[in-house]
Design a protein around this motif. Structure first.
Motif, mmCIF file in Angstrom:
data_model
loop_
_atom_site.group_PDB
_atom_site.id
_atom_site.type_symbol
_atom_site.label_atom_id
_atom_site.label_comp_id
_atom_site.label_asym_id
_atom_site.label_seq_id
_atom_site.Cartn_x
_atom_site.Cartn_y
_atom_site.Cartn_z
ATOM 1 N N SER A 19 0.833 -1.207 0.000
ATOM 2 C CA SER A 19 0.000 0.000 0.000
ATOM 3 C C SER A 19 0.862 1.248 0.000
ATOM 4 O O SER A 19 0.573 2.218 -0.719
ATOM 5 C CB SER A 19 -0.933 -0.010 1.216
ATOM 6 O OG SER A 19 -1.788 -1.118 1.190
ATOM 7 N N LEU A 20 1.908 1.255 0.801
ATOM 8 C CA LEU A 20 2.793 2.415 0.850
ATOM 9 C C LEU A 20 3.455 2.674 -0.495
ATOM 10 O O LEU A 20 3.518 3.820 -0.973
ATOM 11 C CB LEU A 20 3.859 2.211 1.928
ATOM 12 C CG LEU A 20 3.400 2.312 3.386
ATOM 13 C CD1 LEU A 20 4.491 1.813 4.324
ATOM 14 C CD2 LEU A 20 3.032 3.746 3.724
ATOM 15 N N VAL A 21 3.946 1.612 -1.114
ATOM 16 C CA VAL A 21 4.686 1.777 -2.374
ATOM 17 C C VAL A 21 3.744 2.079 -3.533
ATOM 18 O O VAL A 21 3.904 3.080 -4.251
ATOM 19 C CB VAL A 21 5.526 0.518 -2.664
ATOM 20 C CG1 VAL A 21 6.199 0.628 -4.033
ATOM 21 C CG2 VAL A 21 6.563 0.312 -1.576
ATOM 22 N N VAL A 22 2.738 1.230 -3.728
ATOM 23 C CA VAL A 22 1.828 1.392 -4.872
ATOM 24 C C VAL A 22 1.014 2.674 -4.745
ATOM 25 O O VAL A 22 0.852 3.420 -5.719
ATOM 26 C CB VAL A 22 0.900 0.166 -4.989
ATOM 27 C CG1 VAL A 22 -0.139 0.387 -6.090
ATOM 28 C CG2 VAL A 22 1.704 -1.090 -5.279
ATOM 29 N N GLY A 23 0.508 2.964 -3.544
ATOM 30 C CA GLY A 23 -0.297 4.167 -3.357
ATOM 31 C C GLY A 23 0.473 5.432 -3.676
ATOM 32 O O GLY A 23 0.002 6.292 -4.430
ATOM 33 N N ASN A 24 1.671 5.558 -3.135
ATOM 34 C CA ASN A 24 2.456 6.782 -3.346
ATOM 35 C C ASN A 24 2.979 6.897 -4.769
ATOM 36 O O ASN A 24 2.966 7.986 -5.352
ATOM 37 C CB ASN A 24 3.620 6.838 -2.351
ATOM 38 C CG ASN A 24 3.181 7.254 -0.965
ATOM 39 O OD1 ASN A 24 2.421 8.201 -0.798
ATOM 40 N ND2 ASN A 24 3.651 6.541 0.054
ATOM 41 N N ARG B 89 -8.745 11.702 -7.345
ATOM 42 C CA ARG B 89 -8.111 10.409 -7.605
ATOM 43 C C ARG B 89 -6.738 10.345 -6.924
ATOM 44 O O ARG B 89 -6.341 9.291 -6.407
ATOM 45 C CB ARG B 89 -7.974 10.210 -9.111
ATOM 46 C CG ARG B 89 -7.740 8.773 -9.533
ATOM 47 C CD ARG B 89 -7.843 8.588 -11.038
ATOM 48 N NE ARG B 89 -7.728 7.186 -11.386
ATOM 49 C CZ ARG B 89 -8.743 6.331 -11.456
ATOM 50 N NH1 ARG B 89 -9.968 6.764 -11.162
ATOM 51 N NH2 ARG B 89 -8.553 5.074 -11.772
ATOM 52 N N MET B 90 -6.022 11.457 -6.924
ATOM 53 C CA MET B 90 -4.740 11.516 -6.214
ATOM 54 C C MET B 90 -4.934 11.271 -4.725
ATOM 55 O O MET B 90 -4.166 10.532 -4.090
ATOM 56 C CB MET B 90 -4.095 12.885 -6.438
ATOM 57 C CG MET B 90 -2.716 13.035 -5.826
ATOM 58 S SD MET B 90 -2.230 14.761 -5.628
ATOM 59 C CE MET B 90 -3.160 15.208 -4.158
ATOM 60 N N ILE C 237 8.596 9.737 -1.265
ATOM 61 C CA ILE C 237 7.980 9.685 -2.601
ATOM 62 C C ILE C 237 6.649 10.438 -2.585
ATOM 63 O O ILE C 237 6.330 11.213 -3.493
ATOM 64 C CB ILE C 237 7.774 8.219 -3.038
ATOM 65 C CG1 ILE C 237 9.122 7.509 -3.183
ATOM 66 C CG2 ILE C 237 6.981 8.150 -4.342
ATOM 67 C CD1 ILE C 237 9.008 6.021 -3.433
ATOM 68 N N GLY C 238 5.861 10.212 -1.523
ATOM 69 C CA GLY C 238 4.567 10.871 -1.425
ATOM 70 C C GLY C 238 4.674 12.376 -1.303
ATOM 71 O O GLY C 238 3.780 13.105 -1.752
ATOM 72 N N ILE D 14 -4.861 5.181 0.206
ATOM 73 C CA ILE D 14 -4.332 3.809 0.212
ATOM 74 C C ILE D 14 -2.998 3.763 0.956
ATOM 75 O O ILE D 14 -2.761 2.881 1.799
ATOM 76 C CB ILE D 14 -4.176 3.306 -1.233
ATOM 77 C CG1 ILE D 14 -5.547 3.170 -1.899
ATOM 78 C CG2 ILE D 14 -3.430 1.971 -1.268
ATOM 79 C CD1 ILE D 14 -5.476 2.947 -3.399
ATOM 80 N N ALA D 15 -2.118 4.723 0.654
ATOM 81 C CA ALA D 15 -0.820 4.782 1.334
ATOM 82 C C ALA D 15 -0.977 5.095 2.809
ATOM 83 O O ALA D 15 -0.275 4.520 3.663
ATOM 84 C CB ALA D 15 0.061 5.831 0.658
ATOM 85 N N GLN D 16 -1.906 5.984 3.147
ATOM 86 C CA GLN D 16 -2.106 6.350 4.558
ATOM 87 C C GLN D 16 -2.611 5.149 5.366
ATOM 88 O O GLN D 16 -2.229 4.970 6.523
ATOM 89 C CB GLN D 16 -3.111 7.505 4.659
ATOM 90 C CG GLN D 16 -2.731 8.763 3.888
ATOM 91 C CD GLN D 16 -1.624 9.562 4.544
ATOM 92 O OE1 GLN D 16 -1.182 9.251 5.640
ATOM 93 N NE2 GLN D 16 -1.153 10.597 3.867
ATOM 94 N N MET D 17 -3.462 4.324 4.764
ATOM 95 C CA MET D 17 -3.931 3.128 5.466
ATOM 96 C C MET D 17 -2.801 2.129 5.683
ATOM 97 O O MET D 17 -2.826 1.330 6.620
ATOM 98 C CB MET D 17 -5.076 2.476 4.682
ATOM 99 C CG MET D 17 -6.379 3.264 4.722
ATOM 100 S SD MET D 17 -7.011 3.548 6.402
ATOM 101 C CE MET D 17 -6.532 5.250 6.686
ATOM 102 N N GLY D 18 -1.797 2.180 4.806
ATOM 103 C CA GLY D 18 -0.617 1.350 5.038
ATOM 104 C C GLY D 18 0.077 1.720 6.335
ATOM 105 O O GLY D 18 0.536 0.847 7.087
ATOM 106 N N PHE D 19 0.134 3.014 6.645
ATOM 107 C CA PHE D 19 0.704 3.453 7.915
ATOM 108 C C PHE D 19 -0.126 2.957 9.091
ATOM 109 O O PHE D 19 0.416 2.574 10.139
ATOM 110 C CB PHE D 19 0.794 4.985 7.944
ATOM 111 C CG PHE D 19 2.165 5.519 7.651
ATOM 112 C CD1 PHE D 19 3.134 5.562 8.640
ATOM 113 C CD2 PHE D 19 2.485 5.963 6.387
ATOM 114 C CE1 PHE D 19 4.405 6.048 8.369
ATOM 115 C CE2 PHE D 19 3.751 6.455 6.096
ATOM 116 C CZ PHE D 19 4.718 6.496 7.094
#
Length: 499
Positions: free
Chosen positions: A297-302, A313-314, A434-435, A320-325
C-alpha cells in the motif's frame, strides 16, 4: 433488558429513533419541480423543509459528541448478552465519527444545494451510515460486527449513486456495491470458518479458544486469510484497492468525503476488534499478511498518485498509502503504545481529510467541480487564506512539521523501531519521501502557477469558519500533540485491561 444494557446502547437508540422520525417527517415536506438546463427535471425538497432536517441533525450530532465524550471515563462493560461493548476506545472513536459526519455535513451544504442534492434523504442516509459505524465500533460478537458493517455500507452505496443524472456517479455506485459485496462475502466466509472451529460467535470466547492447541489450525488459517482479505477490502489497501480511485473520483465530492472520513475510523475499530481483541494469539499468522499489505500500500499508493492530475483520484491513492501506515501500527506484540499510535494516526488523518475535501467543495460552485490541479492554479493570488489552508493540509498528509501529520507518522515510526521493525520503518520513510512529491506539487500549483479561470469561494460564513478552525486544529495538534496522544493511549490501555 437490564438497566446497564439500556445505558450502553442509549446513544445508538437516540440516533436510530431520531433518524426514523426524520425519514417519516421528510415524506410530509412539500416538493417542487426544478428544471435543470440540459437534463431531465429533477425533484428535490424545498430549502425550508430540508433546512429543518439539517438543523435538527446538527443538534443531534452535537448531543452525541458530548454524550460519548462524557462516557470516556466509564469502565468497560459488555451489554445485550455479549453482543455490544461500551469501553473508552469505542466512546472516543464514536465521538470522532460523529464529529466527522457533523463537519462533513457543514462543508457539504452549499455544494449539495448547488447540485439539487441537498435533500432529507441524503442526510438520513448519512445518519444511517453513522449508526452502522457506531454499532461496528462497539461490536462484541461476530454477528454484531457484520451487521454494523452492512448497516454502514448499504447507505453509502446509495449515497455514491445518488446523483442519478451523472454517469460517473452511477458507475461508481455500481462498482462500489459489487466490490463491497465481494468484500462482505470474504469477511462473512472467514467468520463462518472461525465459528466452525471455535463454536462461538462471542469475541471473548473466540479469544480463549483460538489459543487451544487442539483446534483445527488448517481451517483456522483459511478463515484468517478470508478475514484479513475482507478487512483489506474495507480499508482499501493493496491489492484490494481497485474500488477506491474510481469511487473517489466518480462520487460527488460531498459523498467522497462521507466515504473518506468517518468510515476510516470504523474500519480501524473493525481491525482492532478482530485482530487484537479476538485473534491476538494467532498474531504469528496474520502479522506477515499485514506486513505485505502495508508495504504494498505504501509503495503502490504513493507511486501511482504521482501520475494523477485529478485531485480526488490523487487523494484516493494517498488514502491507500495512509492506510498502510495504520496497518504498520498494528504489528507490535501487544503494545498499547503502538496501537494508540495507529489510532492517533487514523483520527488525525480523518481530521486532515475533512479539511482537504472541505477546501475542494469551497472552491466548487454551481456547474463547476474543483477536482483537477488546474482548478487550484494560482489560488494564492485570488484567495491567500484558502491557499494557506491547502498548504497546511498537504503538509499534514505529507508528514511535514509542524502539522499533525508529522506527529502521527513519527508516532508510528517510533512504534516500529521500538518493536524491532526497523526495516519496515525505513520503507515507510522512503515511501513518505515519494509521497511528498505529489503533495508539494499541489502547493506549487497553488502558489506559483497562474490562474486559468476566475475563482470564487462558495459556502456560508459558518462553513468557512469551520474550515479555518479545521486548519488551525491541524497546526495546533502538530505543535502540541501530547493531549490527543495521551487520550488515545489512555483509552487503548483501559480497553485492553478491561478486555
Amino acid at each position: 433488558m437490564q438497566e446497564f444494557d439500556l445505558y450502553a446502547v442509549l446513544p445508538e437508540l437516540v440516533l436510530l429513533v431520531a433518524t426514523c422520525l426524520l425519514l417519516v417527517a421528510s415524506v410530509y415536506v412539500p416538493e417542487r419541480v426544478v428544471a435543470t438546463p440540459g437534463v431531465e427535471q429533477d425533484i428535490f425538497h424545498t430549502p425550508r423543509g430540508v433546512g429543518f432536517v439539517y438543523f435538527f441533525t446538527i443538534i443531534l450530532l452535537v448531543y452525541l459528541i458530548f454524550a460519548f465524550v462524557g462516557r470516556m471515563g466509564d469502565p468497560a462493560l459488555v451489554a445485550m448478552n455479549g453482543l455490544f461493548q461500551s469501553d473508552p476506545l469505542s466512546n472516543l472513536l464514536k465521538a470522532c465519527s460523529c464529529g466527522a459526519v457533523l463537519v462533513s455535513l457543514i462543508y457539504s451544504k452549499q455544494y449539495l444545494t448547488d447540485r439539487a442534492m441537498f435533500r432529507p434523504d441524503f442526510i438520513v442516509l448519512a445518519l444511517l451510515a453513522l449508526l452502522g459505524q457506531m454499532v461496528l465500533i462497539s461490536g462484541a460478537n461476530l454477528l454484531t460486527l457484520y451487521l454494523g458493517l452492512e448497516l454502514m455500507a448499504l447507505p453509502t452505496y446509495a449515497l455514491v449513486a445518488m446523483r442519478h443524472n451523472s454517469e460517473k456517479s452511477v458507475e461508481a455506485g455500481i462498482k462500489y456495491f459489487i466490490l463491497g459485496a465481494l468484500a462482505s462475502g470474504f469477511l462473512l466466509y472467514g467468520m463462518s470458518m472461525l465459528y466452525g472451529v471455535t463454536g462461538s460467535l462471542d469475541l471473548i470466547e473466540i479469544f480463549k479458544t483460538v489459543a487451544d492447541p487442539r483446534i483445527n489450525h488448517l481451517v483456522m488459517a483459511f478463515g484468517l486469510v478470508f478475514i484479513v482479505s475482507g478487512l483489506a477490502f474495507k480499508l482499501g489497501v493493496v491489492p484490494f484497492h481497485m474500488w477506491v480511485p474510481d469511487v473517489y473520483q466518480g462520487a460527488p465530492t460531498a459523498v467522497t468525503l462521507m466515504i473518506a472520513a468517518a468510515p476510516k475510523i470504523a474500519a480501524f475499530a473493525l481491525l482492532f476488534r478482530l485482530l487484537i481483541n479476538t485473534l491476538l494469539p494467532l498474531m504469528g499468522d496474520w502479522q506477515p499478511m499485514l506486513v505485505v499489505l502495508a508495504v504494498l500500500s505504501l509503495v503502490v499508493g504513493n507511486v501511482t498518485a504521482i501520475a494523477q492530475t485529478n485531485v480526488k483520484r490523487m487523494l484516493a491513492y494517498s488514502a491507500i498509502a495512509q492506510m498502510g501506515f495504520v496497518l504498520l501500527g498494528m504489528l507490535s506484540v501487544f503494545d498499547e503504545h503502538a496501537f494508540s499510535a495507529s489510532m492517533f494516526y487514523a483520527i488525525t488523518y480523518v481530521l486532515t481529510t475533512l479539511g482537504t475535501f472541505g477546501l475542494l467543495m469551497a472552491l466548487s460552485r454551481k456547474g463547476y467541480d474543483c477536482e483537477t490541479l488546474d482548478g487550484l492554479k494560482g489560488l494564492n493570488k485570488k484567495h491567500p487564506w484558502f491557499a494557506f489552508i491547502g498548504l497546511v493540509m498537504m503538509f499534514s498528509l505529507a508528514g511535514i512539521p509542524p502539522t499533525v501529520g508529522f506527529a502521527a507518522k513519527l508516532g508510528v515510526l517510533e512504534a516500529l523501531v521500538d518493536g524491532e521493525h526497523t526495516f519496515l520503518a525505513i520503507i515507510a520513510v522512503m515511501a513518505s519521501l515519494i509521497g511528498a512529491f505529489y503533495y508539494l506539487r499541489v502547493v506549487k500549483v497553488m502558489y506559483f502557477d497562474e490562474p486559468v479561470h476566475d475563482m470564487a469561494v462558495s459556502g456560508s460564513g459558518y462553513a468557512k469558519s469551520i474550515l479555518s478552525l479545521n486548519c488551525i486544529l491541524v497546526l495546533a495538534l502538530g505543535i502540541v500533540p501530547a493531549g490527543l496522544m495521551s487520550l488515545c493511549l489512555d483509552a487503548m490501555r483501559r480497553t485492553l485491561l478491561g478486555s
